[in-house]
Motif scaffolding. Structure first.
Motif, short mmCIF file in Angstrom:
data_model
loop_
_atom_site.label_atom_id
_atom_site.label_comp_id
_atom_site.label_asym_id
_atom_site.label_seq_id
_atom_site.Cartn_x
_atom_site.Cartn_y
_atom_site.Cartn_z
N HIS A 1 -4.61 0.91 4.53
CA HIS A 1 -3.37 1.57 3.75
C HIS A 1 -2.84 2.86 4.43
O HIS A 1 -3.45 3.58 4.65
N ILE B 1 0.99 7.85 -2.74
CA ILE B 1 2.06 6.92 -3.21
C ILE B 1 2.04 5.75 -2.72
O ILE B 1 1.29 5.44 -1.66
N ASP B 2 2.54 4.59 -3.15
CA ASP B 2 2.57 3.40 -2.76
C ASP B 2 1.50 2.30 -2.64
O ASP B 2 1.21 1.70 -1.61
N HIS B 3 0.28 2.75 -3.29
CA HIS B 3 -0.96 2.14 -3.03
C HIS B 3 -1.04 1.01 -4.07
O HIS B 3 -0.70 1.44 -5.27
N PRO B 4 -1.22 -0.36 -3.69
CA PRO B 4 -1.30 -1.25 -4.60
C PRO B 4 -2.44 -0.91 -5.57
O PRO B 4 -2.16 -1.55 -6.76
N ASP C 1 -1.19 1.39 -8.31
CA ASP C 1 -0.30 0.83 -9.26
C ASP C 1 -1.07 -0.11 -10.29
O ASP C 1 -0.60 -0.03 -11.68
N GLN D 1 2.84 8.07 -12.44
CA GLN D 1 3.04 8.48 -11.06
C GLN D 1 2.63 9.92 -10.76
O GLN D 1 2.61 10.73 -11.58
#
Length: 208
Positions: free
Chosen positions: A129, A164-167, A170, A207
């Motif tokens: 990642h 941020i933006d790590h699957p 989420d 978030q």
């Protein structure tokens, strides 16, 4: 968009050896002067017994952003050959760095639990990642996510993330948001027992 990274931890994070505390795997309902970070950072050191196919997830918000949430899917595979010895249970705790309140319920009394467990069990962690665009580490604050599990062969895995933006981040955020309703009694107990520490509710604020 502000990118948040963590170099050594959030405000109030202890360094060095894990603090001494009670055996978390024997806990059920109640409040205590033991915080959640010591459980998600040092699970084995503070008495968390992860049996085969157990999954423990957690979210610790930045300081002042309300309590965090920890959920341990206790699958009951405690027999000599990892066979099911008791029905699956959910241990859920709401708290901050210093205090927490928890409850233990049968997993089938939390409607979302079975589907969330199956979803987490099928997830993979992308090792690469953000390898194509690495960022210089910065000591700052942010929401931290945790996952610990023991696979069917007994292998232990602990994972944590701030960014941020790590699957998987989420997926954990959605799982914890969905489970927050089942953890509501622990959240109410925490707010009643430690009103000065409850802060703004952040159990469903995913978030960083």
């Amino acid at each position: 968009m502000t990118i948040v990274l963590l170099a050594m931890g959030l405000s109030g994070c202890a360094t060095g050896a894990a603090p001494a505390t009670a055996d978390w795997s024997t806990m059920s309902d109640g409040c205590r002067t033991s915080g959640l970070p010591e459980v998600v950072i040092w699970p084995e050191d503070v008495g968390v017994q992860l049996h085969p196919t157990d999954v423990l997830i957690g979210r610790i918000p930045d300081t002042g952003n309300g309590p965090g949430l920890l959920v341990h899917f206790r699958q009951g595979r405690t027999g000599a050959f990892a066979q099911s010895a008791e029905p699956p249970k959910l241990f859920m705790a709401v708290g901050n760095w210093n205090t927490s309140c928890s409850l233990l319920i049968d997993a089938d009394t939390c409607p979302a639990a079975a589907a969330i467990y199956r979803d987490l069990a099928e997830r993979s962690i992308p090792i690469g990642h953000a390898f194509d665009a690495p960022l210089v580490p910065t000591v700052t604050h942010g929401t931290q996510y945790f996952l610990s599990t023991r696979d069917g062969h007994g292998n232990r895995m602990d994972w944590s993330y701030v960014g941020i933006d790590h699957p998987l981040q989420d997926a954990l955020a959605m799982a914890l948001d969905s489970l927050a309703q089942c953890a509501a009694p622990a959240a109410r107990a925490f707010q009643h027992q430690y009103p000065a520490q409850a802060g703004q509710p952040a159990m469903s604020a995913g978030q960083p």
